[in-house]
Scaffold this motif. Structure first.
Motif, short mmCIF file in Angstrom:
data_model
loop_
_atom_site.label_atom_id
_atom_site.label_comp_id
_atom_site.label_asym_id
_atom_site.label_seq_id
_atom_site.Cartn_x
_atom_site.Cartn_y
_atom_site.Cartn_z
N THR A 121 0.56 -1.35 -0.15
CA THR A 121 0.14 -0.07 0.14
C THR A 121 0.62 0.98 -0.02
OG1 THR A 121 -0.48 -0.83 2.12
CG2 THR A 121 -2.86 -0.42 1.29
N SER A 122 2.34 1.51 0.76
CA SER A 122 3.17 1.57 0.50
C SER A 122 3.68 2.99 -0.99
CB SER A 122 3.99 2.40 1.63
OG SER A 122 3.78 1.55 2.60
N GLU A 124 2.70 2.91 -3.45
CA GLU A 124 1.45 3.78 -4.30
C GLU A 124 2.38 5.59 -4.12
OE1 GLU A 124 -2.25 2.91 -4.49
OE2 GLU A 124 -1.35 1.05 -4.90
#
Length: 173
Positions: A121-122, A124
């Motif tokens: 998730t990080s 991006e």
């Protein structure tokens, strides 16, 4: 107003006027890019060598694979050095004693390091200004953002992926 907010306020105004950040505290105009035909191999090697003491201090043994044929591109040499510095510095900060640096025969530059400080998730947000995976440490979070801007100013592309706990940053010019 916090200092960080003041900094962001001025940065937004500077960016709107057609300027881009080059070094922390220094601003350059897009018109002041000085491109020349440079050897990527040489600049990459010189940048890696400049980090020798830090690699040793952090007990990092980078795996370096630089192709034998010389790769030439029309780029700003100072900006290219800064791109490499920012990515290597980031890798040193967040690496689990594993860093791979590759320059392929087609000119793709790949930095890969094992890390537990980032997840899918990080990834991006990794090139977003002020984004940092360690917000608690109050890091500046601008290094990879600056690298992305400089790559794009030189007509290149930069990508980040996360596979099997490896952060992989690829650059193409």
């Amino acid at each position: 107003m916090k200092i960080n907010n003041i900094s962001r306020y001025f940065e937004e105004r500077i960016l709107k006027r057609g300027y881009k950040y080059y070094k922390e505290g220094k601003v350059i105009s897009i018109n002041k890019i000085k491109k020349e035909n440079i050897c990527i191999n040489t600049i990459l090697e010189e940048t890696i060598i400049s980090y020798y003491a830090l690699f040793k201090k952090k007990k990092l043994k980078p795996n370096i694979k630089i192709c034998q044929n010389k790769i030439y591109r029309c780029l700003d040499p100072n900006m290219l050095t800064r791109i490499f510095e920012n990515i290597i510095s980031n890798a040193i900060k967040h690496s689990n004693h594993n860093l791979n640096i590759t320059l392929t025969p087609n000119g793709k530059i790949i930095f890969a390091n094992q890390t537990n400080t980032i997840d899918k998730t990080s990834i991006e947000k990794i090139f977003d200004r002020y984004y940092t995976v360690e917000n608690a440490k109050n890091n500046g979070g601008v290094g990879l953002s600056i690298a992305k801007q400089l790559v794009e100013l030189n007509g290149g592309k930069i990508f980040a992926t996360f596979k099997k706990n490896m952060l992989i940053i690829e650059i193409e010019f």
